[in-house]
Write a protein that holds these residues in place. Sequence first.
Motif, mmCIF file in Angstrom:
data_model
loop_
_atom_site.group_PDB
_atom_site.id
_atom_site.type_symbol
_atom_site.label_atom_id
_atom_site.label_comp_id
_atom_site.label_asym_id
_atom_site.label_seq_id
_atom_site.Cartn_x
_atom_site.Cartn_y
_atom_site.Cartn_z
ATOM 1 N N GLN A 160 -11.460 -65.147 -24.338
ATOM 2 C CA GLN A 160 -11.471 -65.695 -26.003
ATOM 3 C C GLN A 160 -10.174 -65.955 -26.267
ATOM 4 O O GLN A 160 -9.941 -66.446 -27.601
ATOM 5 N N SER A 161 -9.146 -66.198 -25.532
ATOM 6 C CA SER A 161 -7.900 -66.679 -25.876
ATOM 7 C C SER A 161 -8.230 -68.270 -25.981
ATOM 8 O O SER A 161 -9.179 -68.758 -25.441
ATOM 9 N N ASN A 162 -7.294 -68.998 -26.503
ATOM 10 C CA ASN A 162 -7.647 -70.472 -26.624
ATOM 11 C C ASN A 162 -7.670 -71.143 -25.290
ATOM 12 O O ASN A 162 -8.690 -71.962 -25.287
ATOM 13 N N SER A 163 -6.854 -70.950 -24.252
ATOM 14 C CA SER A 163 -7.019 -71.526 -22.917
ATOM 15 C C SER A 163 -8.192 -70.944 -22.317
ATOM 16 O O SER A 163 -8.874 -71.595 -21.493
ATOM 17 N N GLY A 164 -8.348 -69.639 -22.425
ATOM 18 C CA GLY A 164 -9.362 -68.926 -21.688
ATOM 19 C C GLY A 164 -10.889 -69.466 -22.206
ATOM 20 O O GLY A 164 -11.738 -69.781 -21.495
ATOM 21 N N LEU A 165 -10.715 -69.641 -23.518
ATOM 22 C CA LEU A 165 -12.108 -70.187 -24.022
ATOM 23 C C LEU A 165 -12.273 -71.641 -23.610
ATOM 24 O O LEU A 165 -13.525 -71.837 -23.128
ATOM 25 N N LEU A 166 -11.322 -72.406 -23.462
ATOM 26 C CA LEU A 166 -11.506 -73.771 -23.081
ATOM 27 C C LEU A 166 -12.069 -73.706 -21.477
ATOM 28 O O LEU A 166 -12.931 -74.489 -21.289
ATOM 29 N N LEU A 167 -11.773 -72.812 -20.635
ATOM 30 C CA LEU A 167 -12.059 -72.631 -19.254
ATOM 31 C C LEU A 167 -13.430 -72.202 -19.200
ATOM 32 O O LEU A 167 -14.223 -72.695 -18.451
ATOM 33 N N THR A 168 -13.620 -71.140 -20.048
ATOM 34 C CA THR A 168 -15.305 -70.538 -19.965
ATOM 35 C C THR A 168 -16.099 -71.780 -20.555
ATOM 36 O O THR A 168 -17.128 -71.885 -19.857
ATOM 37 N N ASN A 169 -16.027 -72.372 -21.604
ATOM 38 C CA ASN A 169 -16.663 -73.669 -22.208
ATOM 39 C C ASN A 169 -16.722 -74.667 -20.986
ATOM 40 O O ASN A 169 -18.086 -75.173 -20.724
ATOM 41 N N ALA A 188 -14.129 -85.390 -8.549
ATOM 42 C CA ALA A 188 -13.436 -85.505 -9.917
ATOM 43 C C ALA A 188 -13.750 -84.403 -10.873
ATOM 44 O O ALA A 188 -13.086 -83.864 -11.591
ATOM 45 N N LEU A 189 -14.927 -83.824 -10.452
ATOM 46 C CA LEU A 189 -15.281 -82.491 -11.181
ATOM 47 C C LEU A 189 -14.475 -81.488 -10.815
ATOM 48 O O LEU A 189 -13.940 -80.344 -11.728
ATOM 49 N N ILE A 190 -14.237 -81.319 -9.470
ATOM 50 C CA ILE A 190 -13.276 -80.384 -8.986
ATOM 51 C C ILE A 190 -12.058 -80.547 -9.611
ATOM 52 O O ILE A 190 -11.348 -79.367 -10.061
ATOM 53 N N ASP A 191 -11.411 -81.514 -9.477
ATOM 54 C CA ASP A 191 -10.021 -81.800 -9.885
ATOM 55 C C ASP A 191 -9.894 -81.431 -11.569
ATOM 56 O O ASP A 191 -8.959 -80.742 -12.042
ATOM 57 N N ALA A 192 -11.055 -81.609 -12.273
ATOM 58 C CA ALA A 192 -11.187 -81.433 -13.717
ATOM 59 C C ALA A 192 -11.146 -80.050 -14.032
ATOM 60 O O ALA A 192 -10.486 -79.546 -15.073
ATOM 61 N N THR A 193 -11.894 -79.370 -13.055
ATOM 62 C CA THR A 193 -11.894 -77.851 -13.213
ATOM 63 C C THR A 193 -10.572 -77.381 -12.847
ATOM 64 O O THR A 193 -10.152 -76.292 -13.677
ATOM 65 N N ILE A 194 -9.941 -77.742 -11.778
ATOM 66 C CA ILE A 194 -8.653 -77.180 -11.440
ATOM 67 C C ILE A 194 -7.514 -77.379 -12.543
ATOM 68 O O ILE A 194 -6.847 -76.522 -12.947
ATOM 69 N N GLY A 195 -7.719 -78.452 -13.462
ATOM 70 C CA GLY A 195 -6.572 -78.836 -14.368
ATOM 71 C C GLY A 195 -6.950 -77.891 -15.559
ATOM 72 O O GLY A 195 -5.869 -77.340 -15.950
ATOM 73 N N VAL A 196 -8.264 -77.500 -15.855
ATOM 74 C CA VAL A 196 -8.339 -76.584 -17.025
ATOM 75 C C VAL A 196 -8.101 -75.161 -16.616
ATOM 76 O O VAL A 196 -7.494 -74.324 -17.414
ATOM 77 N N LEU A 197 -8.324 -74.923 -15.371
ATOM 78 C CA LEU A 197 -7.914 -73.596 -14.821
ATOM 79 C C LEU A 197 -6.430 -73.324 -14.734
ATOM 80 O O LEU A 197 -5.796 -72.278 -15.449
ATOM 81 N N ASN A 199 -4.228 -75.049 -16.804
ATOM 82 C CA ASN A 199 -3.885 -74.591 -18.087
ATOM 83 C C ASN A 199 -3.938 -73.417 -18.592
ATOM 84 O O ASN A 199 -3.164 -72.755 -19.220
ATOM 85 N N ALA A 200 -4.895 -72.691 -18.270
ATOM 86 C CA ALA A 200 -5.406 -71.217 -18.506
ATOM 87 C C ALA A 200 -4.265 -70.267 -18.178
ATOM 88 O O ALA A 200 -4.325 -69.180 -18.335
ATOM 89 N N LEU A 201 -3.915 -70.646 -16.770
ATOM 90 C CA LEU A 201 -3.086 -69.744 -16.147
ATOM 91 C C LEU A 201 -1.543 -69.770 -16.500
ATOM 92 O O LEU A 201 -0.610 -69.110 -16.076
ATOM 93 N N GLU A 202 -1.113 -70.701 -17.181
ATOM 94 C CA GLU A 202 0.119 -71.030 -17.750
ATOM 95 C C GLU A 202 0.716 -69.697 -18.372
ATOM 96 O O GLU A 202 0.196 -69.125 -19.291
ATOM 97 N N PRO A 203 1.773 -69.078 -17.978
ATOM 98 C CA PRO A 203 2.259 -68.024 -18.401
ATOM 99 C C PRO A 203 2.854 -67.882 -19.976
ATOM 100 O O PRO A 203 3.317 -69.059 -20.218
#
Length: 341
Positions: A160-169, A188-197, A199-203
């Motif tokens: 539900q956090s901003n970056s977490g919601l982006l990953l969930t969506n 391409a989809l794998i790299d896009a998914t890793i990029g969003v992940l 972003n969500a992992l940034e401390p």
Amino acid sequence: MGDNTAQSLVSTWTTSELAKSDRYAAWSSVLNEAYGRWEMDKPVTSDFFSSVKHYDDTILKVIECTCDPCAATRTRASIRADGLETLTIQAVLGGREYINFNGEDILLKPGDLLIWDSTRPMSFQVQERLHKISVMLPLPRFQSWLPRSWFSIRHSLDGQSNSGLLLTNHVKSLSDSVFHGGCKDNYALIDATIGVLINALEPGAANDPKPLRVTQLLNIKDYIKANIRDPELSPAMIAKAGGMSSRYLHWLFNANADADTVKQYIFRQRLDLCARDLLNPHMKNRKISDIAFYWGFQDTAHFNKRFKQQYAMSPGAFREKMIGSDQGNLIQHTDNKDKLS
């Protein structure tokens, strides 16, 4: 990949058509096929329900699953038996699940995200009917993005956090796309998914105060990453951009005894980016020297030497080994920091 081919990679399964006495054993078989090898506990109830929708193109798996309370363990023997090297992003849509991943206890509820890899022991206990979507990626591809920190990432995220919601969506959209034939380029989809992940992992949060030295070092590293392709990038250039002396810049990097020097950090960033491109099948026909020059190296002999120090093989051997199979092998990094001066 055409839509018909993509659709042929989707399968569905449910216990509804099975006798009650056969449901749990059938679920155990499907679980092992979809997620790797697990040792199932005894069923909680005889009236067990589960349904699975599964997209599998070897390098990318997307699984939407609903299941009643159950439990299983993935031991080191299980890990050795299936030899998988995958990273899984799990979005919980409903229900509750208790996870123990490599000794870390995690309680998942609707909206939460779980990140786990197939190389470490794990157990789960579904506490109430669970609905989840899991995306399984090649672990070596993720390692190429975070070569020295992938092992210590956070494993539970607030969806539900901003970056977490982006990953969930993203996970929801990806599952909807692959289940309806919209997957055109898995890499391409794998790299896009890793990029969003990532972003969500940034401390850290914006309102979380940090010591001045930490903030300055983060800002300097952001500057280096933004200018990493510039072959003229140097400690003097970085210090000037940061409004500090070269001596102070070196102090920022040398505050920890095991930290990289400024030059070491630049080289490692460039080598990681080169390795990522060498892992990309879409760049298999691009000259290695072109990749090296693109990321700021000015001499191929120097690049080859540095690359071999970090990856224990030449760039050509690295590319051949990693692209030789869909999932490749675990990337082994050396710790020769003293050689990267």
